[in-house]
Structures are given as structure tokens and as C-alpha cells.
Design an enzyme around this catalytic site. Structure first.
Site, PDB file in Angstrom:
ATOM      1  N   GLN A  78       0.836  -1.198   0.000  1.00  0.00           N
ATOM      2  CA  GLN A  78       0.000   0.000   0.000  1.00  0.00           C
ATOM      3  C   GLN A  78       0.873   1.252   0.000  1.00  0.00           C
ATOM      4  O   GLN A  78       1.271   1.755   1.046  1.00  0.00           O
ATOM      5  CB  GLN A  78      -0.945  -0.005   1.209  1.00  0.00           C
ATOM      6  CG  GLN A  78      -1.911   1.136   1.146  1.00  0.00           C
ATOM      7  CD  GLN A  78      -3.185   0.867   1.880  1.00  0.00           C
ATOM      8  OE1 GLN A  78      -3.416  -0.188   2.415  1.00  0.00           O
ATOM      9  NE2 GLN A  78      -4.045   1.868   1.892  1.00  0.00           N
ATOM     10  N   PHE A  79       1.159   1.739  -1.205  1.00  0.00           N
ATOM     11  CA  PHE A  79       2.035   2.903  -1.348  1.00  0.00           C
ATOM     12  C   PHE A  79       1.455   4.152  -0.713  1.00  0.00           C
ATOM     13  O   PHE A  79       2.182   5.069  -0.342  1.00  0.00           O
ATOM     14  CB  PHE A  79       2.383   3.150  -2.827  1.00  0.00           C
ATOM     15  CG  PHE A  79       1.263   3.764  -3.629  1.00  0.00           C
ATOM     16  CD1 PHE A  79       1.195   5.132  -3.789  1.00  0.00           C
ATOM     17  CD2 PHE A  79       0.302   2.964  -4.229  1.00  0.00           C
ATOM     18  CE1 PHE A  79       0.164   5.703  -4.530  1.00  0.00           C
ATOM     19  CE2 PHE A  79      -0.719   3.517  -4.968  1.00  0.00           C
ATOM     20  CZ  PHE A  79      -0.797   4.900  -5.127  1.00  0.00           C
ATOM     21  N   THR A  80       0.138   4.207  -0.532  1.00  0.00           N
ATOM     22  CA  THR A  80      -0.492   5.411   0.022  1.00  0.00           C
ATOM     23  C   THR A  80      -0.142   5.652   1.491  1.00  0.00           C
ATOM     24  O   THR A  80      -0.410   6.733   2.011  1.00  0.00           O
ATOM     25  CB  THR A  80      -2.026   5.353  -0.142  1.00  0.00           C
ATOM     26  OG1 THR A  80      -2.522   4.208   0.547  1.00  0.00           O
ATOM     27  CG2 THR A  80      -2.415   5.287  -1.612  1.00  0.00           C
TER      28      THR A  80
END
Length: 149
Positions: A78-80
């Protein structure tokens, strides 16, 4: 590297309406990979996640780890998690590792966690649009940052 660990009684992950992964009691781990992360960050987090004692023992105290309850892991990149929100209302993701750096570290985390817990873990698909349904048990959610041990 940041891991958001949710203790769950069950979780499923779908991609384009198709079931990709499913677990019963265990952890859903959302993994954020930073531009400065290395295999050492993976080793640190994998050890912490596998050894995390947040399941109740017979006295109701959080004292048992994943292996003690024969739990499962659903790992999702989850890059966010590295969204920068200081300026304006549109997040910036410049601190998130690009796929060419992040994918090998994500794959290393899959292998490291699997080795530490002694079983295959379930995963999402890197970069895919995923829908996760889970029952957060407790609720218990723990955040671990490899840069702040």
C-alpha cells in the site's frame, strides 16, 4: 517501511470481483515501502510482525503470537501509507518507492514472513485495484515503522 497490522477474525481480498485471497484468524498487513528502504527494513519488520503477541491467552491477556494460534497473514502492498499531506489537499507520493524498487522488497517480505511463520501467506497483487473485506478483531490495529524501532 511501515506496516499497519490489523488483528482479524477473517479477511478476503478481491480483484475485479474475483476472490484473490482469503484468511481466517490472523493479520491483515498493509505494507508501505519508502524510497530509502532496504532488505534490512524487511528483516526487521518481518521479525516484529511474526513475533507480535496480540492474541488473547486463556486469561484474556494479549500474550499469544501468530504461530500459537495457527493464524494466517494477508499481506497487501500500500504505497499510500507514505502520502505527504502537508501542502494542499491532494496527497503527494514522492516518498513511496517506485515499483522497480518496491516489488523486490515486497517479494522479499512475502518470503521472509512465510519463513518466519512456517506457512505460506496470502497476498494481494502489487499495483492492482483491490477490495479488502475484513473483520477487525478487538479492534486491534498496530503500526510499526522500521525507521523508528
Amino acid at each position: 517501511m511501515i506496516a499497519v497490522i490489523q488483528r482479524v477474525s477473517q479477511a478476503t481480498l478481491h480483484i475485479e470481483g474475483a476472490l484473490q485471497a482469503s484468511i481466517q484468524q490472523g493479520f491483515v498487513v498493509l505494507l508501505g515501502i519508502h524510497v530509502d528502504d532496504t532488505p534490512e527494513d524487511v528483516a526487521y519488520l518481518a521479525g516484529k510482525i511474526a513475533g507480535l503477541r496480540i492474541f488473547s491467552d486463556e486469561e484474556g491477556k494479549m500474550n499469544l503470537d501468530l504461530q500459537a494460534i495457527q493464524g494466517e497473514i494477508l499481506l497487501v502492498s500500500q504505497f499510500t501509507l507514505y502520502a505527504a499531506t502537508r501542502k494542499g489537499n491532494r496527497p503527494s507520493f514522492l516518498e513511496s518507492a517506485r515499483p522497480e524498487q518496491a516489488i523486490p522488497l515486497y517479494e522479499l517480505m512475502i518470503k521472509s514472513l512465510s519463513d518466519k511463520v512456517g506457512k505460506q501467506i496470502q497476498t494481494g497483487v502489487f499495483g492492482a485495484d483491490m477490495q479488502i473485506n475484513l473483520t477487525n478483531d478487538g479492534p486491534v490495529t498496530i503500526i510499526i515503522d522500521s525507521k523508528n524501532p
